[in-house]
Write an enzyme that holds these catalytic residues in place. Structure first.
Site, short mmCIF file in Angstrom:
data_model
loop_
_atom_site.label_atom_id
_atom_site.label_comp_id
_atom_site.label_asym_id
_atom_site.label_seq_id
_atom_site.Cartn_x
_atom_site.Cartn_y
_atom_site.Cartn_z
N GLY A 31 -3.24 -2.17 8.34
CA GLY A 31 -3.19 -0.89 8.11
C GLY A 31 -1.62 0.10 9.24
N LEU A 33 0.85 0.81 8.94
CA LEU A 33 2.22 0.29 8.83
C LEU A 33 3.86 0.55 8.36
CD1 LEU A 33 0.71 -0.14 4.31
CD2 LEU A 33 0.44 -1.36 6.02
N HIS A 34 4.11 -0.23 8.72
CA HIS A 34 5.43 0.30 9.45
C HIS A 34 6.70 -0.63 8.46
CE1 HIS A 34 5.18 -3.61 11.00
NE2 HIS A 34 4.17 -3.79 12.16
N HIS A 37 5.94 -4.45 7.21
CA HIS A 37 4.51 -4.70 6.34
C HIS A 37 5.38 -4.43 4.82
CE1 HIS A 37 2.39 -2.91 9.82
NE2 HIS A 37 1.50 -4.61 9.44
N LYS A 149 6.43 -12.61 13.03
CA LYS A 149 5.99 -12.23 14.34
C LYS A 149 4.17 -12.67 14.90
CE LYS A 149 4.81 -8.25 16.29
NZ LYS A 149 3.43 -8.02 16.18
N GLN A 153 -0.58 -17.21 13.76
CA GLN A 153 -1.50 -17.06 12.75
C GLN A 153 -1.25 -17.51 11.40
OE1 GLN A 153 -3.77 -13.30 12.10
NE2 GLN A 153 -1.12 -12.60 10.54
P1 AMP Z 1 -0.85 -6.65 10.87
O1 AMP Z 1 -1.11 -4.87 10.21
O2 AMP Z 1 -0.35 -6.92 12.02
O3 AMP Z 1 -2.59 -7.30 11.22
O4 AMP Z 1 0.37 -7.30 9.80
C1 AMP Z 1 0.18 -8.03 9.11
C2 AMP Z 1 1.32 -8.39 8.81
O5 AMP Z 1 2.39 -8.27 8.56
C3 AMP Z 1 0.99 -10.29 9.35
O6 AMP Z 1 1.30 -11.08 8.01
C4 AMP Z 1 1.96 -9.72 10.19
O7 AMP Z 1 2.59 -11.07 10.86
C5 AMP Z 1 3.25 -8.93 9.62
N1 AMP Z 1 4.27 -8.37 10.27
C6 AMP Z 1 3.74 -7.44 11.31
N2 AMP Z 1 4.97 -7.20 12.37
C7 AMP Z 1 6.04 -7.69 11.33
C8 AMP Z 1 7.02 -7.49 11.68
N3 AMP Z 1 7.97 -6.63 12.63
N4 AMP Z 1 7.92 -7.86 11.26
C9 AMP Z 1 7.11 -9.18 10.09
N5 AMP Z 1 6.12 -8.31 9.21
C10 AMP Z 1 5.41 -8.58 10.08
#
Ligand code: AMP
Length: 281
Positions: A31, A33-34, A37, A149, A153
């Site tokens: 969550g 979200l940006h 995401h 990013k 993982q």
């Molecule tokens: P998170 O909500 O931070 O766990 O991220 C969810 C998914 O979004 C993960 O697979 C992250 O690697 C991906 N993600 C987060 N930030 C970015 C970004 N700036 N660019 C591309 N994917 C991202």
């Protein structure tokens, strides 16, 4: 957009999609979200018939209770964004739905979960592997989308899928950045405007290191300079490492034979950020 809080409802929906021969694309998130995401969601939408996004701040992947407490949570806005983007279903379980009992299964990824993020965040990848396995069993996606990013993982999840024979195709989507080069991250919401400027040091460090390593410098030399660059920007470098992209062996120099990735972690104030760059980017 369907919103599921319980596993059973989600599973019935997913099975309906399977029975209708629709390919399910899945974007797991925590969550806040940006744009990053949303890029993952767009990739899923262009390749699949229906898309599911999960929003779950997974407690077992946090090695630091303060980090878990302070993790940004913006559920109403997230749901608005996903609705506007025409995501088909959202899964927003609470912790008791995901973990009715304390999980006991432990993962061991060999070298992969002992280095870099694994070394600095003990237990983190165990929590990631656990929640991703559970989510795959619940969503039953054909494809799942992860961001570059968090490249380590992505490597962990790739190993998980191979070793446990999950029938899911993984996709790694390039990092979405601010104009300043700062990698988008939910944790950026915790930065003050001034810290947000300082945080560009991660991207600048990667670019600097990339250039120097391509000139033939060794990681240890470059790291000393990057440490100083970070300190001058008021940030604290945790690691700057070069790894073989395929097996994540840590390298001291760029070699012709290896496809290399540079990875960085640093504290900007209280906030720990990570970033990476392929040597070919
Ligand atoms: P998170 O909500 O931070 O766990 O991220 C969810 C998914 O979004 C993960 O697979 C992250 O690697 C991906 N993600 C987060 N930030 C970015 C970004 N700036 N660019 C591309 N994917 C991202």
């Amino acid at each position: 957009m369907r919103i599921f809080r319980d596993i059973e409802g989600l599973k019935v929906w997913s099975l309906d999609q399977q029975n209708a021969s629709r390919r399910i694309g899945f974007v797991p998130t925590m969550g806040a979200l940006h744009e990053g995401h949303l890029r993952l969601l767009e990739h899923a939408q262009s390749a699949c018939d229906v898309t599911v996004c999960s929003i779950f701040v997974n407690p077992v992947q946090f090695n630091n209770t303060e980090d878990l407490k302070n993790y940004p949570r913006t559920l109403d806005k997230d749901l608005e964004l996903l609705e506007a983007k025409k995501c088909d279903a959202v899964f927003i379980p609470d912790a008791s739905e995901m973990y009715p009992e304390t999980p006991q299964v432990k993962f061991d990824f060999g070298n992969l979960d002992k280095i870099l993020e694994g070394a600095y965040r003990p237990g983190h990848f165990n929590g990631v592997a656990l929640v991703v396995s559970k989510l795959f069993n619940m969503v039953m996606p054909h494809e799942a989308y992860f961001g570059q990013k968090d490249y380590q993982q992505y490597m962990i999840v790739s190993r998980l899928v191979k070793d446990l024979s999950f029938d899911v195709k993984l996709k790694c989507v390039p990092t979405t950045r601010e104009q300043s080069g700062l990698a988008m991250s939910s944790r950026n919401a915790r930065l003050s405007p001034e810290e947000r400027v300082r945080a560009t040091i991660l991207y600048r460090s990667l670019r600097h290191a990339q250039a120097k390593l391509l000139e033939g410098k060794r990681v240890s030399e470059v790291k000393t300079v990057v440490e100083e660059m970070c300190a001058q920007a008021g940030c604290r470098l945790e690691y700057l490492s070069l790894a073989d992209r395929k097996n994540f062996a840590i390298l001291e120099q760029v070699t012709e034979s290896a496809d290399c990735i540079l990875l960085v972690a640093a504290y900007v104030g209280e906030v720990r950020l990570i970033d990476n760059m392929m040597m070919t980017e």
